[in-house]
Enzyme design. Structure first.
Site, PDB file in Angstrom:
ATOM      1  N   ALA A   1       0.985  -2.932  -2.132  1.00  0.00           N
ATOM      2  CA  ALA A   1       1.146  -4.336  -2.112  1.00  0.00           C
ATOM      3  C   ALA A   1       1.480  -4.876  -3.390  1.00  0.00           C
ATOM      4  O   ALA A   1       0.802  -4.321  -4.304  1.00  0.00           O
ATOM      5  CB  ALA A   1       0.129  -5.121  -1.426  1.00  0.00           C
TER       6      ALA A   1
ATOM      7  N   GLY B   1      -0.737   0.135   0.046  1.00  0.00           N
ATOM      8  CA  GLY B   1       0.441  -0.220   1.237  1.00  0.00           C
ATOM      9  C   GLY B   1       1.655   0.635   1.137  1.00  0.00           C
ATOM     10  O   GLY B   1       2.420   1.073   2.165  1.00  0.00           O
TER      11      GLY B   1
ATOM     12  N   GLU C   1       0.600   3.426   3.400  1.00  0.00           N
ATOM     13  CA  GLU C   1       0.546   2.888   4.775  1.00  0.00           C
ATOM     14  C   GLU C   1       2.154   2.769   5.198  1.00  0.00           C
ATOM     15  O   GLU C   1       2.328   2.930   6.423  1.00  0.00           O
ATOM     16  CB  GLU C   1      -0.099   1.415   4.760  1.00  0.00           C
ATOM     17  CG  GLU C   1      -1.681   1.582   4.363  1.00  0.00           C
ATOM     18  CD  GLU C   1      -2.236   0.411   4.228  1.00  0.00           C
ATOM     19  OE1 GLU C   1      -1.940  -0.382   3.477  1.00  0.00           O
ATOM     20  OE2 GLU C   1      -3.168  -0.048   5.238  1.00  0.00           O
TER      21      GLU C   1
ATOM     22  N   GLU D   1      -7.297   0.723  -2.446  1.00  0.00           N
ATOM     23  CA  GLU D   1      -7.700  -1.023  -1.816  1.00  0.00           C
ATOM     24  C   GLU D   1      -9.146  -1.010  -2.472  1.00  0.00           C
ATOM     25  O   GLU D   1      -9.637  -2.168  -2.811  1.00  0.00           O
ATOM     26  CB  GLU D   1      -7.551  -1.560  -0.664  1.00  0.00           C
ATOM     27  CG  GLU D   1      -6.007  -1.424  -0.347  1.00  0.00           C
ATOM     28  CD  GLU D   1      -5.415   0.017  -0.275  1.00  0.00           C
ATOM     29  OE1 GLU D   1      -5.796   1.232  -0.186  1.00  0.00           O
ATOM     30  OE2 GLU D   1      -4.053  -0.079   0.615  1.00  0.00           O
TER      31      GLU D   1
END
Ligand code: T1G
Length: 694
Positions: free
Chosen positions: A61, A102, A105, A125
C-alpha cells in the site's frame, strides 16, 4: 495512470508503474481494475499477466496515503484483489525484486504466481504497527501453511523467493527472463478451461492448529510488550482457521482499522518515514554528485576510533588506522579483534570473515600514510588544542578533495574547520559509543561545508548502516544539547525530593532503555562533571544543581569506580540503590534549603521529556535541525527513547502542545523554574492547534 496495459498474442500485460516501488496508491488501484475489465471485454485475450515496472513488483500500500481519504477510497486494495480473483480469465502475477505487504496480497489474489529468484517476499505491516489488511492473514496461511505464514506475518521479515520455491506460493520459479516465463505460463493456462484456482479455496492443514497458535502467542508476548499489532496478527489468522475465509477476512479488516489508529502505529510509521526523510537535506539536491570514498583513514585507535574503523571495514572499505604510539595502536587492533571474536562466538560472523576484515586495516604511526585517503575521520582527545594540531597536520598531508571529518561531540566544527585552508571539506561525523553498534550518526554541517561533502557523507552513512541526521553547529549539536536539559531537570528533582532509583524507574517505565542516573554511572559521571565545569565558565549565569559535582568530588564516577549514583558489586553491573548517596542527597537538600517533597512519577516523566521537547523546539527555531522527525530519529536511534512513542517531538504532539505548554509554564513557576524558558514555537503551534509533525 500509474498502470500500463499492453497485449502480447492473446495475453494482456498490466504493468504497475508508480515509482519508486509501485506503491498501491489510488490511481494504481484504479488502473489495475480498468486493466482487468478491459481484458475481460477483449475476446482475443485468454490470460492476464500482472507485473511491476522498475525496482519492485510492489512495495505494498502507498504509505504516503495513510490517514488520508485516498487510503480508503474505492477501489480499495481489498476490492481490487476481489476483482482480480473474480476474473474469469486467469491472472498470473509475475514477481521480481520486491513483493511486500499489499503487493504480496495482490499477488495472492491472482490465480497463479511466477517469481524470479532474489525477490524479497514479505508481509511487513506489523513493523508499521498494523497487520496485512487486504487478505494476507487469510490467504498466506492457505498458500504456504499455518506455521510459515504466521512466522512471516508476525515477524514482518522478508523471505527470498527462492527459499519459498516449494512452499506452494509460486507455480513456477522463472530461471531466465521473468516476462517471457510469465507470458509462456499465461498462454499455457489461458488455453485451459476455467475455473482457475483461487488461494482462498485452499484448506489450512495443520495437525494441531490451536496448539501452534497458542505457542505463537506465548512467543510473541515476550517481544511485543508495548506493541498491540503482533497479537492482533495472530488473532486474525486464528479467526480464519476457526471460522473460515470470509469471517476471517471481515475480522482482519476490523483489526486493521483498529490498529491503524493506534499511537504505536502512528509512531512506527513516523519512524519509517523519519528514517528516510533524515537523508534528505532541504538545500542539497538529491542528485548532487558525490565524491568517491574507496579509502578511509581513522586517527585514534581508542574506544571511539576503533569502533569507527569497524564500521568501514564491515562495509568492505579499507581503513588506515593512525595512532601516535605503537602500544596504543596494538591495543586498538587487539580491541577490534576481540570485538569480532565475540561476534564469531555468537555465530554471527565466520572466522575467515574476521581475518578478511582485520586485513582491511593498515595500522600506522605516520601521517604520511593518510595521503591517499578519500575520507579521514579523527577521533582524538576532545580538546580544541589537540584538534588544532591534528587538522593543521591533515591540511599538509591529505590529498585535494579528501573529506576531513571530526568525531567531536561538543566542540565547534567551524573552529575546527578554520584550522585548515579547506574549511569547505570539513564536516562533523559524531558517532555514538559504542561506535560500531549505535545506529545514530550526527553529521555536523559547518557554515562552509560543501554540499557535495554532505551528500557524500549521507550516502556513505547508508552504506555503513547508520541513521545519519544533519545538525547545524551549536553546543551539543542536537542530541547532547537536549540531553543536557533533561539531566538538569533530573538533578533538580534530586534536590527537590526525588532519589536516583525513583527517577530512573519512572522514566524506564515510560519506556526509556535506561534512566539518567543508571546511564550516567555507565558512561562515567566524570564526563558530565567535565562538561559542567566548562559550562560554569562559559555560562556562569546558568543555574545548575551542584549535587552531581558533590557526588563526583567523592570520586564516585560510576561503574568504573565501583560506585556512582548507585553501588555496584565486583563483576556485577546491577545498580543497587546506595544509602550513602541517598543520605548525601537528603543532606544536600538541607544545605541548599530545598524543602524536600514527594515528587510523582508523572511529574518526573513530564519534566524529563518536556525538557527534551522544549530544547528540541529551540533547535528547530534556530535551524540547527531542519525537521522535527530528524530530532525524533536522533532520540530513537541514539538515546533509547521508546520506539512505540515515536520520539520526543511526536510524543509532544500526541500529548498535545496545548498541554505541553501548560505543563512547562507550571514548572517555570516552581522552585528551579528559571531553567524553563518556553520555546516560542510551542506556544505559537499550540495556539493554532497544530503540532511539530504537521
Ligand atoms: N509506499 C510508498 N512509498 C514507499 C513504500 C510504500 N509502501 N515503500 C518504500 N517507499 C518509498 C520510500 O519512502 C523511499 O522514498 C523509496 O520508496 C525507496 O525506499 C493493505 C496496508 C520496499 C524494501 O512496509 O520495506 O501494504 O525516500 O529507500 O531500500 O496490507 O522501502 O526515495 O522518496 O526503503 O530499496 C507495507 C516498506 C505497506 C514496505 C524498498 N509495505 N518499504 O527498499 O528503498 S502497508 C512496507 C520497504 C500495506 C496492506 C498494508 C522498502 C522496500 P524516497 P527505500 P529500498
Amino acid at each position: 495512470m500509474a498502470v500500463d496495459y499492453t497485449t502480447h498474442d492473446g495475453v494482456a500485460v498490466i504493468t504497475l508503474n508508480n515509482p519508486p516501488v509501485n506503491g498501491l496508491g489510488l490511481s494504481t488501484r484504479a488502473g489495475i481494475v480498468e486493466g482487468i475489465e478491459r481484458a475481460q471485454n477483449d475476446p482475443a485475450i485468454k490470460a492476464i499477466v500482472l507485473t511491476g515496472a522498475g525496482k519492485a513488483f510492489s512495495g505494498g500500500a502507498d504509505i504516503t496515503e495513510f490517514n488520508t481519504p485516498k487510503a480508503t477510497q474505492e477501489p480499495t486494495l481489498a476490492t481490487v484483489i476481489k476483482i482480480v480473483e473474480g476474473s474469469a480469465k486467469p491472472v498470473i502475477a509475475a514477481i521480481h525484486s520486491v513483493a511486500m505487504g499489499g503487493g504480496l496480497e495482490l499477488a495472492l489474489g491472482a490465480h497463479y504466481r511466477v517469481a524470479a529468484p532474489g525477490a524479497q517476499i514479505a508481509l511487513p505491516e506489523v513493523k508499521l504497527g498494523i497487520l496485512p489488511g487486504a487478505g494476507g492473514t487469510q490467504r498466506l496461511p492457505r498458500a504456504i501453511g499455518l506455521e510459515a505464514a504466521l512466522n512471516m506475518i508476525v515477524s514482518g521479515a522478508p523471505v527470498m523467493s527462492e527459499k519459498l520455491a516449494d512452499s506452494g506460493l509460486f507455480d513456477e520459479l522463472a530461471q531466465g527472463d521473468l516476462a517471457e516465463a510469465a507470458l509462456a505460463f499465461a498462454r499455457k493456462v489461458g488455453a485451459k478451461e476455467g475455473p482457475h484456482p483461487k488461494v482462498r479455496d485452499r484448506k489450512i492443514e495443520h495437525p494441531n492448529a490451536a496448539g501452534f497458535i497458542q505457542f505463537a502467542r506465548n512467543t510473541v508476548a515476550a517481544v511485543a510488550k508495548n506493541f498491540p499489532a503482533p497479537q492482533k496478527c495472530i488473532d486474525a489468522v486464528e479467526a480464519g482457521v476457526q471460522n473460515g475465509f470470509d469471517k476471517g477476512l471481515a475480522f482482519e479488516r476490523e483489526c486493521f482499522m483498529a490498529l491503524v489508529q493506534t499511537p504505536e502505529s502512528h509512531a512506527l510509521r513516523h519512524a519509517f518515514f523519519g528514517e528516510r526523510a533524515a537523508s534528505k537535506i532541504p538545500d542539497v539536491p538529491s542528485d548532487t554528485p558525490v565524491r568517491d570514498i574507496s579509502q578511509v583513514a581513522v586517527i585514534g585507535a581508542g574506544t571511539m576510533g576503533g569502533g569507527i574503523a569497524m564500521n568501514f571495514i564491515n562495509a568492505g572499505i579499507p581503513v588506515t588506522l593512525l595512532e601516535t604510539k605503537q602500544d596504543a595502536l596494538e591495543r586498538g587492533l587487539a580491541t577490534i579483534r576481540k570485538n569480532y571474536e565475540a561476534t564469531v562466538k555468537k555465530g554471527k560472523l565466520k572466522p575467515e570473515a574476521l581475518e578478511q576484515r582485520m586485513a582491511l586495516i593498515t595500522p600506522t604511526l605516520s601521517y604520511d600514510d593518510l595521503k591517499n585517503a578519500d575520507l579521514i575521520v579523527e577521533a582524538v582527545f576532545e580538546e580544541l588544542g589537540v584538534k588544532e594540531q591534528v587538522f593543521k597536520r591533515l591540511d599538509e598531508v591529505a590529498k585535494k578533495g579528501a573529506i576531513l571529518a571530526s568525531n567531536t561531540s561538543t566542540l565547534d566544527v567551524d573552529k575546527i574547520a578554520a584550522f585548515t585552508k579547506r574549511p569547505q571539506d570539513v564536516v562533523g561525523m559524531h558517532f555514538f559509543s559504542p561506535a560500531n553498534v549505535m545506529k545514530l550518526l550526527e553529521v555536523v554541517r559547518g557554515k562552509e561545508t560543501e554540499k557535495d561533502v554532505l551528500a557524500t557523507v549521507m550516502k556513505l552513512a547508508r552504506k555503513i548502516r547508520k541513521t545519519a541526521v544533519v545538525s547545524g553547529v551549536c553546543d551539543g549539536f542536537i542530541g547532547n544539547r537536549m540531553i543536557e536539559q533533561y539531566i538538569r531537570q533530573a538533578l533538580f528533582m534530586l534536590e527537590e525530593g526525588a532519589l536516583p532509583a525513583q527517577v530512573d524507574r519512572a522514566i524506564e517505565k515510560f519506556g526509556f532503555a535506561m534512566g539518567p542516573f543508571r546511564m550516567s554511572d555507565l558512561a562515567g559521571n566524570d564526563i558530565g562533571w567535565a562538561i559542567r565545569k566548562r559550562r560554569y565558565q562559559e555560562h556562569p549565569d546558568m543555574h545548575y544543581s551542584k549535587i552531581a559535582d558533590r557526588l563526583c568530588e567523592t570520586g564516585r564516577f560510576g561503574q568504573k569506580t565501583g560506585g556512582g549514583w548507585y553501588d555496584y558489586k565486583a563483576g556485577d553491573r546491577t545498580a543497587y540503590p546506595s544509602k550513602v548517596v541517598d543520605d548525601m542527597i537528603v543532606a544536600f537538600s538541607k544545605e541548599t534549603n530545598s524543602e524536600r517533597r514527594k515528587i510523582s512519577d508523572e511529574e518526573i516523566v513530564e519534566r524529563l521529556v518536556f525538557a527534551l521537547v522544549n530544547e528540541g523546539a529551540k533547535i528547530l527555531e534556530e535551524g540547527i535541525a531542519s525537521k522535527a522527525s530528524d530530532i525524533d530519529m536522533v532520540y530513537l536511534t541514539g538515546y533509547g527513547f521508546p520506539l512505540y512513542r515515536g520520539g520526543p517531538m511526536l510524543y509532544a504532539d500526541t500529548v498535545g502542545l496545548y498541554n505541553v505548554e501548560r505543563a512547562i509554564r507550571r514548572y517555570a513557576a516552581r522552585p528551579n523554574g528559571d531553567a524553563w524558558e518556553l520555546a516560542p514555537s510551542i506556544a505559537e503551534l499550540a495556539a493554532k492547534g497544530r503540532g511539530f509533525t504537521g
